[in-house]
Design a protein around this motif. Structure first.
Motif, PDB file in Angstrom:
ATOM      1  N   THR A  16       0.555  -0.954   0.091  1.00 35.28           N
ATOM      2  CA  THR A  16       0.361   0.058   0.053  1.00 35.28           C
ATOM      3  C   THR A  16       1.016   0.962  -0.074  1.00 35.28           C
ATOM      4  O   THR A  16       2.507   1.118   0.173  1.00 35.28           O
ATOM      5  CB  THR A  16      -0.687  -0.512   0.828  1.00 35.28           C
ATOM      6  OG1 THR A  16      -1.887   1.438   0.902  1.00 35.28           O
ATOM      7  CG2 THR A  16      -0.035   0.042   2.359  1.00 35.28           C
TER       8      THR A  16
ATOM      9  N   SER B  96      -6.930  -6.877   0.588  1.00 31.78           N
ATOM     10  CA  SER B  96      -6.313  -5.894   0.705  1.00 31.78           C
ATOM     11  C   SER B  96      -4.899  -5.824   1.028  1.00 31.78           C
ATOM     12  O   SER B  96      -4.021  -5.850   0.814  1.00 31.78           O
ATOM     13  CB  SER B  96      -6.498  -4.591   1.305  1.00 31.78           C
ATOM     14  OG  SER B  96      -6.765  -5.442   2.888  1.00 31.78           O
TER      15      SER B  96
ATOM     16  N   ASN C 100      -2.700  -7.727  -1.878  1.00 35.47           N
ATOM     17  CA  ASN C 100      -3.577  -5.750  -3.487  1.00 35.47           C
ATOM     18  C   ASN C 100      -1.529  -5.643  -3.403  1.00 35.47           C
ATOM     19  O   ASN C 100      -1.121  -5.252  -2.692  1.00 35.47           O
ATOM     20  CB  ASN C 100      -4.597  -4.905  -2.856  1.00 35.47           C
ATOM     21  CG  ASN C 100      -4.381  -4.154  -4.106  1.00 35.47           C
ATOM     22  OD1 ASN C 100      -4.613  -4.512  -4.999  1.00 35.47           O
ATOM     23  ND2 ASN C 100      -4.070  -3.162  -3.290  1.00 35.47           N
TER      24      ASN C 100
END
Length: 333
Positions: free
Chosen positions: A211, A297, A300
């Motif tokens: 992220t 997530s 991701n």
């Protein structure tokens, strides 16, 4: 006069400090509980700026309580809306929607009614759009795909942005910032600050997902620059770097002297984890620790771009690894 909501949080507290350091006009700050003001005062003390703390005009108010906002908005020219509810627990869906969407709607309505000059809303990269087939990097123009899996937090921030755009259509000058994961001194019991506490206690697993991260000092500097600029009706992604979860955990662990995790959490492990967590919470009525959206997530690897803000302001972000040294110094103390 400037109004800051969420003034007892990480961004709001640093924003108050930055505005006063730069000799802005009178700053009014909203608080709900006097105990929370102590955290903001401690932050000013950490930066050895306690003399500036006394210049804040504190007003007890809640973005969900209209009468208190009527008092808070008296004689206000510009508004920084930093207040938000942050949670990735599916059980908090109603609270997230109420605070983030309804609360933002209230702020927007008051801005319109009181002829506020400009509103800056602090959103999140969670509210950004999704990658299309022909895209490699998420930008401000990436479209939100409602068919994709989104957390309740992301949906609530996206809904809040819709309220801000409504205000823009009704004539309010607005700017939206979408920060990545925000690191900053203090507040180690909540948000990204709790990340340090968890790593200190020991995290057995890591993932190879990634992220984007940003220093809180960069966030508040850019917010002020955008408010004083001609920008209106635009959003800007505020990130310094895209970093894998493994690398950020290893970096923090090394700086605070904690053990580094040795086990990679594979996709099947994360899938099993959220399903078991859901079952345990159902049977034992315990709080959820990992959701389906969170497990996705963590895997991701979509990259996020900061080119728009760098080009618009000719701004250079602080390197995350360097800034972490300052944050860790505060954490150790």
């Amino acid at each position: 006069m400037i109004l800051v909501t969420g003034a007892t949080g990480l961004v709001g507290s640093h924003l108050l400090l930055h505005l006063l350091e730069n000799k802005e006009e009178t700053v009014r700050a909203i608080y709900r509980n006097e105990k929370h003001i102590i955290k903001t005062k401690s932050l000013f003390d950490f930066y050895k700026k306690i003399d500036l703390f006394s210049k804040i005009d504190w007003v007890r108010a809640d973005i969900l309580e209209i009468p208190s906002l009527e008092i808070a908005f008296q004689n206000i020219d510009n508004v920084y809306h930093c207040a938000a509810s942050i949670s990735f627990n599916p059980d908090d869906e109603d609270q997230l929607r109420k605070v983030n969407i309804e609360g933002t709607a209230n702020i927007v309505n008051f801005c319109i009614d009181e002829n506020i000059k400009k509103l800056c809303y602090v959103s999140s990269i969670a509210a950004l759009g999704n990658l299309a087939q022909n895209e490699s990097t998420i930008t401000e123009d990436s479209e939100w795909n409602p068919e994709q899996l989104h957390s309740d937090y992301a949906i609530s921030k996206y809904g809040a942005e819709m309220e801000v755009w409504r205000g823009f259509q009704e004539g309010l000058q607005v700017v939206i910032v979408n920060p990545g994961v925000i690191f900053g001194p203090g507040f180690f019991d909540q948000g990204s600050g709790a990340f340090f506490t968890s790593i200190q206690k020991g995290i057995p697993f890591y993932t190879n997902g990634s992220t984007a991260y940003v220093a809180v000092t960069d966030v508040v500097k850019i917010m002020q620059l955008l408010m004083n600029s001609t920008s209106n009706g635009e959003r800007f992604i505020l990130i310094s770097e895209n970093i894998s979860y493994k690398d950020i955990i290893y970096s923090i662990a090394e700086k605070i002297g904690a053990k580094k995790p040795k086990i990679e959490a594979k996709s099947w492990m994360l899938s099993l984890a959220w399903k078991l967590d859901w079952l345990f919470s159902l049977v034992f009525r315990s709080q959820r620790k990992i959701s389906k959206q969170a497990s996705y997530s963590l895997q991701n690897t979509d990259l996020i771009s900061n080119e728009k803000i760098k080009s618009f302001l000719k701004y250079e972000f602080l390197p995350i690894d360097t800034y972490l040294d300052e944050v860790v110094g505060c954490f150790k103390n």
